[in-house]
Enzyme design. Structure first.
Site, PDB file in Angstrom:
ATOM      1  N   TYR A  32       0.835  -1.207   0.000  1.00 34.15           N
ATOM      2  CA  TYR A  32       0.000   0.000   0.000  1.00 34.15           C
ATOM      3  C   TYR A  32       0.863   1.248   0.000  1.00 34.15           C
ATOM      4  O   TYR A  32       2.072   1.197   0.208  1.00 34.15           O
ATOM      5  CB  TYR A  32      -0.923   0.005   1.216  1.00 34.15           C
ATOM      6  CG  TYR A  32      -0.241   0.401   2.510  1.00 34.15           C
ATOM      7  CD1 TYR A  32      -0.371   1.690   3.024  1.00 34.15           C
ATOM      8  CD2 TYR A  32       0.551  -0.509   3.222  1.00 34.15           C
ATOM      9  CE1 TYR A  32       0.259   2.058   4.209  1.00 34.15           C
ATOM     10  CE2 TYR A  32       1.178  -0.156   4.393  1.00 34.15           C
ATOM     11  CZ  TYR A  32       1.026   1.139   4.891  1.00 34.15           C
ATOM     12  OH  TYR A  32       1.663   1.500   6.050  1.00 34.15           O
ATOM     13  N   LYS A 146       6.553  -1.844   1.956  1.00 36.44           N
ATOM     14  CA  LYS A 146       5.357  -1.239   2.561  1.00 36.44           C
ATOM     15  C   LYS A 146       4.181  -2.204   2.381  1.00 36.44           C
ATOM     16  O   LYS A 146       3.269  -1.989   1.571  1.00 36.44           O
ATOM     17  CB  LYS A 146       5.073   0.125   1.941  1.00 36.44           C
ATOM     18  CG  LYS A 146       4.200   1.029   2.814  1.00 36.44           C
ATOM     19  CD  LYS A 146       4.226   2.455   2.304  1.00 36.44           C
ATOM     20  CE  LYS A 146       3.305   3.370   3.094  1.00 36.44           C
ATOM     21  NZ  LYS A 146       3.746   3.574   4.487  1.00 36.44           N
ATOM     22  N   GLU A 178      12.559   2.872  13.990  1.00 40.51           N
ATOM     23  CA  GLU A 178      11.653   3.926  13.516  1.00 40.51           C
ATOM     24  C   GLU A 178      10.431   3.953  14.409  1.00 40.51           C
ATOM     25  O   GLU A 178      10.357   3.227  15.399  1.00 40.51           O
ATOM     26  CB  GLU A 178      11.265   3.667  12.059  1.00 40.51           C
ATOM     27  CG  GLU A 178      10.601   2.324  11.823  1.00 40.51           C
ATOM     28  CD  GLU A 178      10.325   2.040  10.352  1.00 40.51           C
ATOM     29  OE1 GLU A 178      10.337   2.998   9.546  1.00 40.51           O
ATOM     30  OE2 GLU A 178      10.095   0.867  10.010  1.00 40.51           O
ATOM     31  N   LEU A 202      11.329   1.637   6.918  1.00 41.80           N
ATOM     32  CA  LEU A 202      10.776   2.062   5.638  1.00 41.80           C
ATOM     33  C   LEU A 202      11.502   3.325   5.199  1.00 41.80           C
ATOM     34  O   LEU A 202      11.688   4.245   6.002  1.00 41.80           O
ATOM     35  CB  LEU A 202       9.280   2.354   5.770  1.00 41.80           C
ATOM     36  CG  LEU A 202       8.588   2.776   4.478  1.00 41.80           C
ATOM     37  CD1 LEU A 202       8.488   1.602   3.512  1.00 41.80           C
ATOM     38  CD2 LEU A 202       7.218   3.355   4.763  1.00 41.80           C
TER      39      LEU A 202
END
Length: 283
Positions: A32, A146, A178, A202
């Protein structure tokens, strides 16, 4: 009436129905993206679409549309819903077929869907800063993809919410990776630190915009992993994403960052980021 994206068409929301055999529903077998919309315009759309195709390549999923066609469809989705400021969510799954862990045959078509939402910029968080908490990073080792598999992030975000925090800052052992839905930055002695863009995080599009902004305001950058102790000792801490923009973190697990005040470098990055936002289209 709202409108959604269904494969290569813009349709009424009620026309989008999830097949019980869809591999996205059963396996999380898909990817996505989220693109911000400012003043009716897609922000960093090319970068998001490029990453969408890269994620698809990494999971061996073939997107049956060109990047140009997808961009066109997303633009039409924004126009159909008359979005001024908000975001688009879109995803593609490997399609619907009898449940089997093995990839389906080539005649099973991927399923592309998308939705557009009106949403204001997070001005209060940008101005005042937010609280965060440390949470162990229990996700898989391909966070550079992702994918639709977000349960680890969901659990971390829920833990943060239950502690009255905006974000969960994830760590593997003592090493910061993260946020549950953001990239993390620290600023110390006039240097910007963030985790290298490898498989553990990411490679955020907003992250890249911030790195560009840092270069433009002469803020040196070190893509270097930080420990929990080092992050707590930073002069300033930031979490960033498509919807969070450049959000200051003023407290982590009860410990104040910069005495609970938003730092000067953060303000400079916010101001530089604002120069990238598309202005309203005038006719």
């Amino acid at each position: 009436m709202g409108y959604s994206l269904l494969n290569d068409r813009i349709v009424a929301d009620e026309e989008v129905v999830v097949n019980k055999e869809d591999r996205g529903y059963q396996f999380g077998d898909g990817i996505y993206e989220v693109i911000k919309v400012y003043n009716g315009q897609l922000f960093t759309a090319d970068e998001h679409i490029d990453r969408f195709y890269l994620s698809a390549e990494k999971i061996r999923l073939t997107i049956p549309y060109t990047k140009h066609k997808l961009h066109q469809l997303l633009h039409e989705l924004v126009e159909a819903n008359e979005i001024n400021n908000g975001h688009i969510y879109f995803q593609i799954t490997r399609g619907a077929t009898a449940r089997n862990h093995i990839f389906p045959s080539a005649d099973v078509a991927p399923v592309l869907t998308g939705a557009a939402v009106e949403a204001s910029r997070p001005i209060t968080n940008l101005e005042n800063g937010v609280k965060a908490t440390f949470v162990e990073d229990i996700r898989w080792l391909r966070c550079d993809i992702k994918s639709l598999n977000l349960l680890g992030a969901v659990l971390a975000k829920q833990e943060a919410f239950e502690k009255g925090c905006y974000e969960a800052i994830l760590h593997r052992g003592e090493t910061i990776t993260e946020g549950s839905s953001t990239n993390v930055f620290g600023i110390k002695d006039g240097v910007l630190y963030t985790h290298p863009a490898n498989n553990l995080i990411l490679k955020g599009i907003t992250r890249q915009v911030i790195l560009t902004c840092a270069q433009e305001i002469d803020l040196p950058i070190k893509e270097q992993a930080m420990t929990k102790e080092q992050l707590l000792a930073m002069d300033e801490v930031i979490v960033a994403s498509t919807t969070s923009e450049v959000t200051p973190v003023i407290e982590i697990d009860g410990q104040k960052i910069n005495d609970g005040q938003v730092g000067l470098w953060t303000r400079k990055l916010q101001a530089q980021f604002a120069t990238k936002i598309p202005a309203p289209i005038t006719i």
